[in-house]
Design a protein around this motif. Structure first.
Motif, PDB file in Angstrom:
ATOM      1  N   UNK A   1      -3.974 -45.814  -5.093  1.00  0.00           N
ATOM      2  CA  UNK A   1      -5.032 -46.426  -3.541  1.00  0.00           C
ATOM      3  C   UNK A   1      -5.626 -45.589  -3.824  1.00  0.00           C
ATOM      4  N   UNK A   2      -5.118 -44.764  -4.394  1.00  0.00           N
ATOM      5  CA  UNK A   2      -5.929 -43.188  -4.310  1.00  0.00           C
ATOM      6  C   UNK A   2      -6.763 -43.029  -5.816  1.00  0.00           C
ATOM      7  N   UNK A   3      -6.604 -43.958  -6.522  1.00  0.00           N
ATOM      8  CA  UNK A   3      -7.413 -44.141  -7.328  1.00  0.00           C
ATOM      9  C   UNK A   3      -8.199 -45.404  -7.804  1.00  0.00           C
ATOM     10  N   UNK A   4      -8.455 -46.153  -6.875  1.00  0.00           N
ATOM     11  CA  UNK A   4      -8.836 -47.058  -6.461  1.00  0.00           C
ATOM     12  C   UNK A   4      -8.545 -48.373  -6.240  1.00  0.00           C
ATOM     13  N   UNK A   5      -7.090 -48.595  -7.177  1.00  0.00           N
ATOM     14  CA  UNK A   5      -6.403 -50.076  -6.793  1.00  0.00           C
ATOM     15  C   UNK A   5      -6.092 -50.090  -5.388  1.00  0.00           C
ATOM     16  N   UNK A   6      -6.466 -51.049  -5.267  1.00  0.00           N
ATOM     17  CA  UNK A   6      -6.152 -52.135  -3.903  1.00  0.00           C
ATOM     18  C   UNK A   6      -6.014 -53.667  -3.568  1.00  0.00           C
ATOM     19  N   UNK A   7      -6.457 -54.643  -2.774  1.00  0.00           N
ATOM     20  CA  UNK A   7      -6.049 -55.743  -2.194  1.00  0.00           C
ATOM     21  C   UNK A   7      -7.647 -55.980  -2.857  1.00  0.00           C
ATOM     22  N   UNK A   8      -7.160 -57.130  -3.868  1.00  0.00           N
ATOM     23  CA  UNK A   8      -8.273 -57.907  -4.308  1.00  0.00           C
ATOM     24  C   UNK A   8      -7.780 -59.097  -4.488  1.00  0.00           C
TER      25      UNK A   8
END
Length: 277
Positions: A164-171
């Motif tokens: 989440x801190x490196x840009x991975x999230x909900x899609x």
């Protein structure tokens, strides 16, 4: 065993005595007979026998004497002969059976010093009974599951937080098809990195895979475990420092993890199947 004499006589002195002994017994004495009679060892007895054989070879054989005529005896007739001057019928004498041949005595085995030793009877080799293989009880594997549960919780939370801190999230993986379905891509990090590390460890330590596959699995498993530890360290350092967005260097490395895991997994599978074929 016959003890040899301390001062054995020479062969020239033993030869006449051996010739006399042969005339007494009516045949060439055996080596054992010479050894027992003259108290000599096996080599000297063999030399005396060879000298006797050489003498016999040089002496021409004597012409056999003609057999003596057998005496004739009259056999009375059981029936009266009508002829007044009938001559008696001669019958051959009974043939005596030949005398049994003498069996030579068995020679004892010679020891290392050339003298005969005691008869040694070789015993058949005894084959030990084969014991039934004992069943080895393998250790239980359930403690590994118990140890993995807390590690799984810590690793999962660390990778998801770092993602989440490196840009991975909900899609939305199915736009226009299933708009209500969402997926947090941060879970791909713990599933990919840690699953591949466990798979590579199994291929390396199992010992049934080919050599090339085991070598690749060894180095890639060690690298995955080290990289997974560095990811946990990076997440906890960023969280302790209050940083919500990771630097670009960490973001770049973390973004390449899914691609690297896919490549290593495909390469390891190809190495296993290619060598087996």
């Amino acid at each position: 065993m016959t003890a040899p004499s301390a001062y054995p006589p020479p062969i020239a002195e033993l030869l006449p005595q051996a010739r006399t002994l042969a005339e007494q017994i009516g045949r060439t004495p055996s080596r054992n007979t010479l050894m027992k009679t003259f108290k000599i060892g096996a080599p000297k007895a063999t030399a005396v026998l060879e000298a006797l054989a050489a003498e016999e070879a040089t002496v021409p054989p004597a012409e056999p004497e003609p057999p003596a005529p057998r005496p004739l005896h009259l056999v009375p007739d059981l029936e009266p002969d009508t002829a007044p001057d009938a001559e008696p019928i001669e019958t051959p004498a009974a043939v005596e059976p030949p005398a049994p041949a003498e069996v030579p005595e068995p020679e004892p085995l010679a020891t290392g010093d050339g003298h005969p030793g005691a008869n040694i009877t070789a015993e058949p080799e005894r084959i030990p009974p084969v014991a039934a293989p004992r069943k080895v009880r393998k250790p239980r594997s359930w403690p590994v599951v118990l140890l993995a549960l807390p590690a799984f919780v810590a690793i999962w939370s660390g990778w998801v937080g770092l993602g989440e801190q490196t840009g991975f999230g909900v899609v939305h993986p199915f736009p226009g098809i299933w708009d209500g379905f969402t997926l947090n891509t941060a879970i791909t990090l713990p599933i990919g990195v840690e699953t591949y590390a466990a798979y590579a460890l199994a291929v390396w330590l199992n010992g049934t895979a080919p050599a090339a596959a085991r070598s690749f699995a060894r180095w890639s498993a060690i690298g995955s475990l080290i990289f997974g530890g560095l990811g946990q360290v990076a997440y906890h350092l960023l969280t302790a420092a209050g940083i919500t967005h990771a630097p670009w260097q960490i973001t770049t490395v973390v973004a390449c993890l899914p691609v690297a895991v896919l490549g290593m997994g495909a390469a390891l599978a190809h190495l296993i199947h290619a060598d087996h074929e």
